[in-house]
Motif scaffolding. Structure first.
Motif, PDB file in Angstrom:
ATOM      1  N   UNK A  38       0.855  -1.190   0.000  1.00 17.82           N
ATOM      2  CA  UNK A  38       0.000   0.000   0.000  1.00 17.82           C
ATOM      3  C   UNK A  38       0.897   1.249   0.000  1.00 17.82           C
ATOM      4  N   UNK A  61      -0.740  -3.275 -10.144  1.00 22.28           N
ATOM      5  CA  UNK A  61      -0.986  -1.887 -10.485  1.00 22.28           C
ATOM      6  C   UNK A  61       0.384  -1.200 -10.406  1.00 22.28           C
ATOM      7  N   UNK A 115       0.345   8.982  -1.624  1.00 20.74           N
ATOM      8  CA  UNK A 115      -0.777   9.826  -2.050  1.00 20.74           C
ATOM      9  C   UNK A 115      -1.214  10.722  -0.890  1.00 20.74           C
ATOM     10  N   UNK A 123      -6.633  11.934   2.207  1.00 21.33           N
ATOM     11  CA  UNK A 123      -7.317  10.687   2.546  1.00 21.33           C
ATOM     12  C   UNK A 123      -8.026  10.158   1.309  1.00 21.33           C
ATOM     13  N   UNK A 124      -8.244   8.814   1.295  1.00 22.59           N
ATOM     14  CA  UNK A 124      -8.831   8.211   0.092  1.00 22.59           C
ATOM     15  C   UNK A 124     -10.341   8.040   0.190  1.00 22.59           C
ATOM     16  N   UNK A 125     -10.968   7.932  -0.966  1.00 19.33           N
ATOM     17  CA  UNK A 125     -12.270   7.293  -1.048  1.00 19.33           C
ATOM     18  C   UNK A 125     -12.035   5.793  -1.037  1.00 19.33           C
ATOM     19  N   UNK A 126     -12.830   5.067  -0.249  1.00 18.47           N
ATOM     20  CA  UNK A 126     -12.647   3.618  -0.124  1.00 18.47           C
ATOM     21  C   UNK A 126     -12.577   2.915  -1.477  1.00 18.47           C
ATOM     22  N   UNK A 127     -13.519   3.224  -2.358  1.00 16.58           N
ATOM     23  CA  UNK A 127     -13.661   2.433  -3.580  1.00 16.58           C
ATOM     24  C   UNK A 127     -12.782   2.949  -4.711  1.00 16.58           C
ATOM     25  N   UNK A 128     -12.812   4.255  -4.946  1.00 23.37           N
ATOM     26  CA  UNK A 128     -12.080   4.794  -6.104  1.00 23.37           C
ATOM     27  C   UNK A 128     -10.616   5.078  -5.782  1.00 23.37           C
ATOM     28  N   UNK A 129     -10.290   5.210  -4.509  1.00 25.16           N
ATOM     29  CA  UNK A 129      -8.974   5.652  -4.028  1.00 25.16           C
ATOM     30  C   UNK A 129      -8.671   7.076  -4.470  1.00 25.16           C
ATOM     31  N   UNK A 130      -9.647   7.804  -5.003  1.00 23.41           N
ATOM     32  CA  UNK A 130      -9.503   9.250  -5.233  1.00 23.41           C
ATOM     33  C   UNK A 130      -9.096   9.900  -3.915  1.00 23.41           C
ATOM     34  N   UNK A 131      -8.228  10.918  -3.972  1.00 21.52           N
ATOM     35  CA  UNK A 131      -7.697  11.539  -2.753  1.00 21.52           C
ATOM     36  C   UNK A 131      -8.354  12.887  -2.484  1.00 21.52           C
ATOM     37  N   UNK A 132      -8.552  13.185  -1.220  1.00 24.71           N
ATOM     38  CA  UNK A 132      -9.133  14.454  -0.774  1.00 24.71           C
ATOM     39  C   UNK A 132      -8.216  15.074   0.267  1.00 24.71           C
TER      40      UNK A 132
END
Lengths: 373, 373
Positions: free
Chosen positions: A45, A126, A265, A268-277
């Motif tokens: 990770x 990945x 990254x 923090x991530x979105x659980x599903x998309x791993x998009x970061x905020x």
């Protein structure tokens, strides 16, 4: 079926179980077989890039076959072939030999494979099939010296206890190294990872670690070492782990790790998309960079397409990764971050990945999309 | 964005980032998002069923957000809410409290999800999201006793340091337990796994372990415990981890682990297909079985559709799995092996999986195809 003695022969078509060959590229969806491999093997990770040393469970693992369940007390390493004295060594004997500890970044040669189009059918990594550990054990050169390498020795073949079928060929996992690489002072027969006995999945009780080379060279569950006078023709040497343009191309062998950097990254991530905020304001971008060809000399960080040199920490030594960092003041909106390393040979990471048939040696620049709020 | 205080509120549509909801079923190919999750999280390679205790790196791991990087020396556990005395405890203080060690089989509630059709979009587990460890720490009941639970306490809410967004909701990972479950003597605040400090990915420095419940109850990176007088309405309690027939069904909460058994696939694998090959002759079939409802009382092994009772070893105690074995004389040809456990409540594994919207609580009988040569 004898798994031990058929490493260098392809079975004929009638003998071979009819199985999909690995590494056949496919533009279709991820297959059940790829998902099974993704569930078994695991990468690191990316938040673990914060750690200079990667603990077991975070360090990437690829096992071709099953993880053997070995008893160290009855286990022996055989050293033979073109040597003056064949040796058979217990773990107790090996532990009495002089030991070294080397920090090593290992990366799977197939890292990044799932990003290729068409996608070679194998472990669908990945970006994160990497890790850095401190490996402790006996220098291989010391044991080869004990055995005495005979003239005209060309390669050293390492065979693991792990067995199975690949590409229709029953085999123990086996790889060779050119003799000059085998005699490097930092190549180690390791029985400890980060100060503890090797975990089962990292090769207990003994494995090879070849700093600077992709992970396939670092044979796990090592049971024999053979000095040979002709190039080793085993499946994992001659068929797998090659840079090929097509199925018919003999290709060239995969050896050292190409220069690469990765980023933690931010936010923090979105659980599903791993998009970061992340919130607007200052944030320290950081990551690690490595190369099997020599020292990393620069890391540039891309912020929405503009490249800025990162600060590089002192190298940890050997072929261990090097930390980089860059402060960034995040302003609200969508951003694309990237990092790109260059090594002492002048090699730098490509912005677009060059495709190859087996999906080997990918080192394309990582991109991280962030939403700043 | 405040991740801490919005656990129990769904953001409105304008506020929420436009993201795919998790758990929306899909009959299409595995998505990029599912592959990213499969690369991050990992299950237990089935050969590790040979081990009574699963080491880190083989034990399954699911992290919803990032793995926090916590400093145990400055870390504190807060206990508050409907208690006589709110407490704030350092790791040093917790280590001075009486400790217990419990052997526990943990399984992800979403284990088996990728076998469902249509497939709920989330972590695409195959069959192996399980593991058994010895967890050492302070009994939760002891600390609740120290704090003093006030009358009318209904649940205990556990909040981790891991934060992110799921289903559009910013949150720290948080779950509750009914007060009667929280007071069970085997529920532990663990700081050791198999005798060593917790690895980062298993909740360092402190986690909850709830024997018998699916893994979502065992909150990692535990930072606070709050006794509450109303049902907890956090996302992971009220939206995730529910048995639903459709998106509109409120459903029922996922709680205890359904009875299950798994088998060590005999012989050796093909790298890509994981098809198994073994020589004709006697082979010991073996595996482990567990249930969160109580003791496993029988395991039947299916050999080409004929069920034969397996030998069960003595239970390891608590909610740890129980070893089973059955000698088999393999004759040449293709065979399908299976195993099916029954627990003390009479529950047995289904031959076909009952579908549910989030892909929870799957315990269908495992099938292993082998080629005997």
């Amino acid at each position: 079926m004898n798994y031990r003695n058929q490493q260098s022969t392809r079975k004929s078509a009638e003998q071979a179980p009819v199985l999909p060959a690995t590494a056949v590229p496919d533009s279709g969806p991820l297959t059940r077989e790829e998902l099974q491999l993704a569930a078994r093997n695991h990468s690191m990770p990316l938040e673990a890039l914060r750690r200079e040393v990667t603990p077991p469970g975070l360090h990437y693992v690829l096992t071709h076959f099953d993880i053997p369940d070995l008893d160290a007390s009855s286990w022996h390493l055989r050293i033979g072939g073109a040597v003056e004295r064949a040796l058979e060594l217990s773990m107790a004997a090996l532990r009495r030999d002089p030991a070294i500890t080397v920090p090593v970044t290992l990366e799977c040669a197939g890292n990044g494979r799932s990003l290729l189009e068409p996608r070679p059918l194998s472990q669908p990594w990945v970006l994160e099939a990497v890790g850095t550990a401190h490996w402790t054990g006996v220098p291989l050169a010391y044991l080869l010296g004990k055995a005495g390498v005979l003239p005209h020795a060309r390669e050293v073949v390492f065979t693991g206890a792990d067995a199975g079928v690949q590409g229709g060929v029953p085999q123990h996992y086996a790889r060779s190294l050119p003799i000059r690489e085998a005699l490097r002072p930092d190549v180690v027969l390791a029985y400890r990872m980060n100060g503890l006995d090797l975990p089962p999945q990292h090769g207990y009780p003994l494995r090879l670690v070849v700093p600077g080379w992709y992970g396939m060279a670092s044979v796990k569950w090592l049971q024999s070492i053979e000095v040979v006078r002709a190039p080793f023709a085993g499946f994992q040497q001659q068929s797998a782990y090659r840079y090929q343009e097509s199925a018919d191309d003999a290709g060239t062998p995969v050896t050292r790790i190409r220069v690469r950097s990765l980023m933690v990254p931010p936010g923090v991530p979105d659980f599903f998309t791993r998009q970061r905020f992340l919130p607007a304001g200052p944030v320290m971008l950081e990551g690690r960079a490595w190369s099997g060809e020599g020292a990393v000399t620069a890391v540039d960080v891309g912020i929405d397409g503009t490249w800025v040199p990162a600060h590089l920490e002192k190298p940890a030594g050997g072929f261990a990764w090097r930390r980089w960092s860059l402060p960034w003041v995040a302003d609200p909106g969508e951003h694309v971050l990237a990092c790109r390393a260059t090594d002492i040979t002048g090699a730098t990471q490509p912005l677009e990945q060059h495709w190859n048939y087996q999906g080997m040696g990918n080192n394309v620049v990582q991109q991280v999309r962030v939403t700043v709020e």
